[in-house]
Design an enzyme around this catalytic site. Structure first.
Site, PDB file in Angstrom:
ATOM      1  N   PRO A  93       0.819  -1.212   0.000  1.00 54.73           N
ATOM      2  CA  PRO A  93       0.000   0.000   0.000  1.00 54.73           C
ATOM      3  C   PRO A  93       0.856   1.266   0.000  1.00 54.73           C
ATOM      4  CG  PRO A  93      -0.831  -1.589   1.586  1.00 54.73           C
ATOM      5  CD  PRO A  93       0.489  -2.106   1.110  1.00 54.73           C
ATOM      6  N   GLU A  94       0.571   2.149  -0.946  1.00 48.91           N
ATOM      7  CA  GLU A  94       1.233   3.439  -1.011  1.00 48.91           C
ATOM      8  C   GLU A  94       0.161   4.517  -0.902  1.00 48.91           C
ATOM      9  OE1 GLU A  94       4.299   3.807  -4.000  1.00 48.91           O
ATOM     10  OE2 GLU A  94       4.561   1.646  -4.130  1.00 48.91           O
TER      11      GLU A  94
ATOM     12  N   LYS B  41       1.516   7.626   4.041  1.00 45.39           N
ATOM     13  CA  LYS B  41       0.983   6.271   4.135  1.00 45.39           C
ATOM     14  C   LYS B  41       0.243   6.022   5.439  1.00 45.39           C
ATOM     15  CE  LYS B  41       4.857   4.403   1.425  1.00 45.39           C
ATOM     16  NZ  LYS B  41       5.921   3.366   1.390  1.00 45.39           N
TER      17      LYS B  41
ATOM     18  N   ARG C  53      16.047  -1.151  -2.186  1.00 46.18           N
ATOM     19  CA  ARG C  53      14.797  -1.524  -2.828  1.00 46.18           C
ATOM     20  C   ARG C  53      15.027  -1.866  -4.286  1.00 46.18           C
ATOM     21  NH1 ARG C  53      10.412   0.365  -0.274  1.00 46.18           N
ATOM     22  NH2 ARG C  53       9.397  -1.263  -1.492  1.00 46.18           N
TER      23      ARG C  53
END
Length: 274
Positions: free
Chosen positions: A2-3, A59, A249
């Site tokens: 979720p962003e 977020k 990442r």
């Protein structure tokens, strides 16, 4: 994961199903998602309280009531799910809020990397949100210039650093840089005027479309729609996409459209697995 667009969707769910309604019960199936609060204290603090207009910062989802507030962070696998009285629980439902009118909202999370925090004062809220940068939806070109100014870190790392800019994650960071034709490995402070113009435009455009969709959509015209293919190609030029790691990442980019990355760090042809 979720962003910002996903959490904005969860904010709308909370507003639609909870705003103005009393919390009649709090059921905690897994205390492992509670951060800094016990099950009894959470129940005492929230039961009988009426939900106000929810807010979002980056977020984080902030659920205000006529008393204490609580904050939700969805980590990698969290969701906020409305449920009818007869709906069976999901194995990953960790907390269920029963609202007046027999409505239910469930915090569902498989991996439990984040969770729920109780805030009884502004100081509690500041402890959680005070280290966050500005919400990405509020950032214009001038603000973006200030955020990038003097930063030696790679621009991808800067964009997804929540203390710099709140709300962007891995998918949004890659999508925005691809749209802007900016090399994710460029030092943020080295971007020229044209690159910053394109970056600001891409930030606004990607967020606008993603918020409308309620997620980062895997459309054929988006980088997101190709990044997980076995042999991913750029939807703009048709060339092979590359993968590497930036700020720990997995990062996907087009070495043709996003020129400027040092050749030694390129992985062309069949994309390397992160």
């Amino acid at each position: 994961m979720p962003e910002l667009p996903d959490v904005e969707g969860f904010r709308r769910i909370l507003a639609e199903h909870g705003r103005g309604r009393r919390i009649d019960g709090v059921e905690v199936a897994d205390p492992g998602v509670l951060r800094g609060v016990t099950v009894p204290r959470l129940r005492r603090a929230l039961t009988g309280r009426r939900l106000a207009e929810p807010e979002r910062h980056g977020k984080w989802l902030l659920a205000r009531t006529d008393g204490p507030s609580f904050l939700l962070h969805f980590g990698m696998t969290g969701r906020l799910v409305p449920a009818a009285p007869g709906d069976p629980p999901h194995p990953h439902d960790r907390v269920t809020f029963t609202l007046e009118g027999e409505r239910r909202l469930r915090y569902r999370d498989q991996r439990k990397l984040q969770g729920l925090r109780l805030a009884t004062s502004d100081a509690d809220l500041d402890e959680v949100l005070g280290g966050q940068g500005p919400d990405a939806l509020t950032v214009d070109r001038a603000a973006l210039d200030r955020l990038l100014e003097g930063r030696r870190a790679r621009v991808k790392a800067v964009l997804i650093d929540q203390s710099v800019l709140a709300g962007l994650g891995n998918l949004l960071g890659d999508e925005i840089l691809w749209r802007a034709r900016v090399d994710p490995a460029r030092p943020a402070r080295d971007l020229d005027t044209g690159e910053r113009d394109r970056l600001a435009d891409a930030l606004r455009g990607v967020l606008r479309d993603a918020v409308r969709a309620g997620c980062v959509p895997a459309r054929p015209s988006w980088l997101t729609g190709h990044r997980d293919a076995p042999d991913p190609v750029c939807p703009r030029c048709g060339g092979p996409l590359s993968r590497d790691r930036i700020a720990g990442r997995s990062t996907t980019w087009c070495p043709h459209c996003q020129a400027g990355r040092p050749p030694a760090r390129r992985t062309t042809g069949r994309a390397a697995r992160p």
